[in-house]
Design an enzyme around this catalytic site. Structure first.
Site, short mmCIF file in Angstrom:
data_model
loop_
_atom_site.label_atom_id
_atom_site.label_comp_id
_atom_site.label_asym_id
_atom_site.label_seq_id
_atom_site.Cartn_x
_atom_site.Cartn_y
_atom_site.Cartn_z
N SER A 35 0.06 3.86 2.12
CA SER A 35 0.57 5.32 1.14
C SER A 35 -0.82 5.51 2.32
CB SER A 35 -0.31 4.72 -0.02
OG SER A 35 -0.97 3.50 -0.21
N ASP A 73 0.76 -4.20 3.74
CA ASP A 73 1.72 -3.50 3.30
C ASP A 73 2.79 -3.95 4.89
OD1 ASP A 73 3.67 -2.83 1.19
OD2 ASP A 73 2.89 -0.74 1.60
N GLU A 104 9.57 -3.67 0.87
CA GLU A 104 10.62 -2.98 -0.19
C GLU A 104 11.39 -3.00 0.03
OE1 GLU A 104 9.16 1.18 0.16
OE2 GLU A 104 7.19 1.49 0.00
N GLU A 171 7.53 0.02 -9.19
CA GLU A 171 7.12 1.49 -9.70
C GLU A 171 7.51 2.44 -10.73
OE1 GLU A 171 5.58 2.72 -5.50
OE2 GLU A 171 5.51 5.00 -6.04
O1 KIV Z 1 1.35 1.64 -0.47
C1 KIV Z 1 1.30 1.91 -1.56
O2 KIV Z 1 -0.08 1.78 -1.94
C2 KIV Z 1 2.03 1.14 -2.34
C3 KIV Z 1 1.50 1.16 -3.96
C4 KIV Z 1 1.78 2.78 -4.16
C5 KIV Z 1 2.05 0.40 -4.58
O3 KIV Z 1 3.07 0.54 -1.97
#
Ligand code: KIV
Length: 287
Positions: A35, A73, A104, A171
């Site tokens: 994000s 991530d 994911e 989510e």
């Molecule tokens: O990238 C992110 O902020 C997320 C959260 C919303 C879990 O994956």
């Protein structure tokens, strides 16, 4: 913490100064989420996040919050181009200071999850609304709203657990569906828009601190109106600059003659142990 019935708090974080605030808080763990592409770089979706972008932000967060557990991530498609490419991305994030990675979905990459876990890297899964699939999902929509969808969600969660994931983000999943998934797993679930019956919660830093005005999904609680605090401070500064009220005499450095009339000179004040002056940038600037 799941075993002990204690809830887990997680927040996203992308930069050094925010990480220092999280480091000084009771929050359990940090997600350097993709994000970041939206919150810090202004893109419309998370699809614009890249591995170098994620590594840069992970490194900044690791410096600001060295004692927190940090999940980095894996960005869009970085784990869908084969094992070598996936492991290169994992390597970059872990070298930047992550303690675990998140990815994911599961369909088509359960083997890669297994390989990352077997390589000594903890993996967090992410199911329900998976923003990297936003176009396939037809938008940012609540998932698991039918019995069939919930069945798939349950079996995917179990597949991730079997592949070795240590936790799963859920989510935008309805409350009872998220509860059922959580109850069926040994590993914890971290919810965002998944109701209260999950093992912990994650929110995006900018959203929960009111830095994203106008973004008001049902699941979001805004804990401070930081946008307004910052805007008010900026306008106060602007007023002071334009009226001449800033800087004051106490915010300005003394002229040389005035220092000589005073009791100490900066260098004398900063001198330490007889081995010569010990002048740091900070001590000089504070005089
Ligand atoms: O990238 C992110 O902020 C997320 C959260 C919303 C879990 O994956």
């Amino acid at each position: 913490m799941k075993d002990k019935g204690r809830k887990i708090s997680m927040v996203t974080c992308y930069d050094y100064s925010s990480a220092r605030a999280v480091a000084d808080s009771n929050i359990d763990c940090i997600l350097v989420g993709d994000s970041v592409a939206m919150t810090m770089h202004g893109y419309a979706t998370t699809l614009s996040a890249t591995t170098p972008m994620m590594a840069l932000h992970t490194a900044a967060v690791a410096k600001g919050a060295p004692a927190k557990f940090i999940v980095g991530d894996l960005p869009f498609l970085s784990y869908r181009k084969g094992l070598k490419s996936a492991m290169d991305s994992v390597h970059e994030l872990m070298s930047a200071g992550a303690h675990a990675v998140k990815l994911e979905c599961v369909r088509g990459h359960a083997e890669i999850v297994r390989h990352i876990v077997d390589s000594g890297v903890p993996v967090m899964g992410h199911l329900g609304l998976t923003p990297q699939s936003v176009h396939a999902l037809g938008g940012m929509k609540v998932q698991g709203r039918t019995k069939a969808a919930l069945k798939i969600l349950n079996s995917e969660a179990r597949e991730l657990e079997e592949a070795g994931c240590f936790a799963i983000v859920l989510e935008c999943v309805p409350t009872q569906g998220a509860r059922r998934v959580t109850d069926s797993l040994r590993i914890p679930t971290i919810g965002i828009g998944a109701g209260p019956h999950v093992s912990g919660q994650v929110l995006v830093y900018q959203d929960m601190l009111g830095l994203n005005p106008g973004f008001k999904p049902r699941f979001l609680r805004v804990y401070a109106n930081t946008f307004e605090v910052i805007r008010t401070a900026l306008n106060a500064y602007d007023d002071d600059v334009k009226s001449g009220a800033f800087p004051s005499a106490s915010e300005s450095y003394k002229d040389p003659e005035l220092i000589e009339q005073g009791a100490t000179k900066p260098a004398e004040h900063a001198a330490g142990n007889g081995r010569g002056p010990r002048i740091t940038l900070t001590s000089e600037m504070n005089q």
